[in-house]
Design a protein around this motif. Sequence first.
Motif, short mmCIF file in Angstrom:
data_model
loop_
_atom_site.label_atom_id
_atom_site.label_comp_id
_atom_site.label_asym_id
_atom_site.label_seq_id
_atom_site.Cartn_x
_atom_site.Cartn_y
_atom_site.Cartn_z
N ASN A 143 -25.51 59.72 19.46
CA ASN A 143 -26.56 59.25 20.36
C ASN A 143 -26.91 57.80 20.02
OD1 ASN A 143 -28.76 59.02 22.08
ND2 ASN A 143 -30.16 60.11 20.72
N PHE A 144 -26.26 56.87 20.72
CA PHE A 144 -26.49 55.43 20.49
C PHE A 144 -27.68 54.98 21.33
CE2 PHE A 144 -25.25 50.91 21.43
CZ PHE A 144 -25.55 50.42 20.17
N THR A 145 -28.67 54.33 20.69
CA THR A 145 -29.93 54.06 21.41
C THR A 145 -30.38 52.60 21.38
OG1 THR A 145 -31.25 54.63 19.45
CG2 THR A 145 -30.76 56.41 21.02
N THR A 146 -29.63 51.71 20.76
CA THR A 146 -30.07 50.32 20.68
C THR A 146 -29.88 49.61 22.02
OG1 THR A 146 -29.61 50.15 18.32
CG2 THR A 146 -29.68 48.09 19.55
N ALA A 147 -30.89 48.85 22.42
CA ALA A 147 -30.86 48.11 23.69
C ALA A 147 -30.95 46.60 23.41
CB ALA A 147 -32.02 48.55 24.58
N GLY A 148 -30.85 45.82 24.49
CA GLY A 148 -31.02 44.37 24.40
C GLY A 148 -30.01 43.71 23.48
N ILE A 149 -28.76 44.13 23.54
CA ILE A 149 -27.72 43.60 22.66
C ILE A 149 -27.18 42.29 23.25
CG2 ILE A 149 -25.48 44.05 21.59
CD1 ILE A 149 -26.17 47.10 21.99
N LYS A 150 -27.42 41.18 22.56
CA LYS A 150 -27.01 39.87 23.07
C LYS A 150 -25.85 39.32 22.24
CE LYS A 150 -31.45 38.57 25.09
NZ LYS A 150 -32.54 37.57 25.13
N VAL A 151 -24.78 39.02 22.95
CA VAL A 151 -23.60 38.42 22.35
C VAL A 151 -23.32 37.14 23.13
CG1 VAL A 151 -21.17 38.70 21.78
CG2 VAL A 151 -22.69 40.69 21.72
N GLY A 152 -23.58 35.99 22.52
CA GLY A 152 -23.45 34.74 23.25
C GLY A 152 -24.43 34.72 24.41
N ASP A 153 -23.92 34.44 25.60
CA ASP A 153 -24.80 34.36 26.77
C ASP A 153 -24.82 35.67 27.57
OD1 ASP A 153 -22.25 34.32 27.77
OD2 ASP A 153 -22.47 32.45 28.90
N ARG A 154 -24.27 36.73 27.00
CA ARG A 154 -24.25 38.01 27.71
C ARG A 154 -25.14 39.03 27.01
NH1 ARG A 154 -19.07 41.83 29.57
NH2 ARG A 154 -20.35 43.53 30.35
N GLU A 155 -25.88 39.80 27.80
CA GLU A 155 -26.67 40.90 27.26
C GLU A 155 -26.07 42.22 27.71
OE1 GLU A 155 -31.20 42.75 27.39
OE2 GLU A 155 -30.90 40.58 27.51
N TYR A 156 -25.85 43.11 26.76
CA TYR A 156 -25.22 44.40 27.04
C TYR A 156 -26.27 45.50 27.10
CZ TYR A 156 -20.68 42.32 25.86
OH TYR A 156 -19.56 41.53 25.83
N THR A 157 -26.02 46.46 27.98
CA THR A 157 -26.84 47.66 27.99
C THR A 157 -26.45 48.54 26.81
OG1 THR A 157 -25.25 48.92 29.33
CG2 THR A 157 -26.93 47.62 30.52
N THR A 158 -27.25 49.53 26.56
CA THR A 158 -26.91 50.49 25.50
C THR A 158 -25.57 51.16 25.79
OG1 THR A 158 -29.27 50.90 25.16
CG2 THR A 158 -27.74 52.51 24.23
N ALA A 159 -25.39 51.59 27.04
CA ALA A 159 -24.13 52.23 27.43
C ALA A 159 -22.96 51.27 27.27
CB ALA A 159 -24.21 52.72 28.87
#
Length: 352
Positions: A143-159
């Motif tokens: 169950n992965f729950t971390t949000a707001g993942i920013k890599v460079g200029d891109r933000e990823y959803t938890t999924a």
Amino acid sequence: MGLPQINIEFIGKAVTAIKRSQLGIVALILKDDVQTADTVTYKSIEEVPTDGWSPANLDYIQKTFMGTPSKIIIERLPTTAEDYNAALTRLNNKRFNYLAIPSIKDKETTNIASWIKTKRENKKKTFKAVLPNCEADHEGIINFTTAGIKVGDREYTTAGYTARIAGIIAGLPFTRTSTYYELNEIDSITEIEDPDAAVDNGELILINDGENVKIGRGVNSLTTTTGKKTEDFKSIRIMEVQDLIKDDIRTTFDKHYIGKHNNIYDNQVLFIRSVNAYYDGLEDEEILDPNFDNKSEINVRKQRLAWENIGVDTTDWDDQKVKEMSFKRNVFLAGNIKIVDAIEDLDMDIAI
């Protein structure tokens, strides 16, 4: 004359266990209209054509390979697909370790979790899945729950980052766990207010220690323990070792024993000795604790019950008699092993 052959196979499996542990396979389900093939398999990042997938899906594949799995199996669906059933059907008889669906919505995770649970419990598969925000309470679901993942200029959803997490876990050897695994590409995350509570709730989270973003603790979603599912079942690494052992014993039994030997006590003993030799090899690799008596033997309780259920009175049978009285086509075995976990916690008292 099957014993030497099966011994050699088990010994070989034990010797290669650590090597095989870092050669896990990730299955991805991607919705894509650029790619037209239903199933695509890649063994390295070099095999992935930059124009063969939509930019988002290409990025998911690349992120998965950052974790160095041995192979990625991709089941493609058209972007108009209403569910994932067709892809799951194609995955039914394939071999993989971790499934990720980076475009999945939270409301769709329950069906995928149910599919994984069914395969593990009814079909004896060792499939596992990394799903976003899925309180499955099951050792096969991370169950992965971390949000707001920013890599460079891109933000990823938890999924969106489940593919990266699946790649990490699949590529790790048994010499370490995913706990405190650093994801150096991540610039920032939405930090969880109470990481300890999240871990206790069966959440795989990312934390920021001020210098690096890393996995908090390598746990799956299991929170409810029982007599059969103890605290150990919460550990991703422990479950990976359990699954490896189950697969090794099951495939070797299927290959060398089913239909090839009469079901008598002596033949069962030969198989048990081979399994115990396999455990000895895992002890040498420090996958099983060499200070523990890791062994398998005939399950006297189950074998006695099988005879009782067809009306045979076993009151006068001692345990050895029960062992010698094989039952129809069944082989009832029981095992007791201690899997070695990695060092993760320190409790140190210093007196001054």
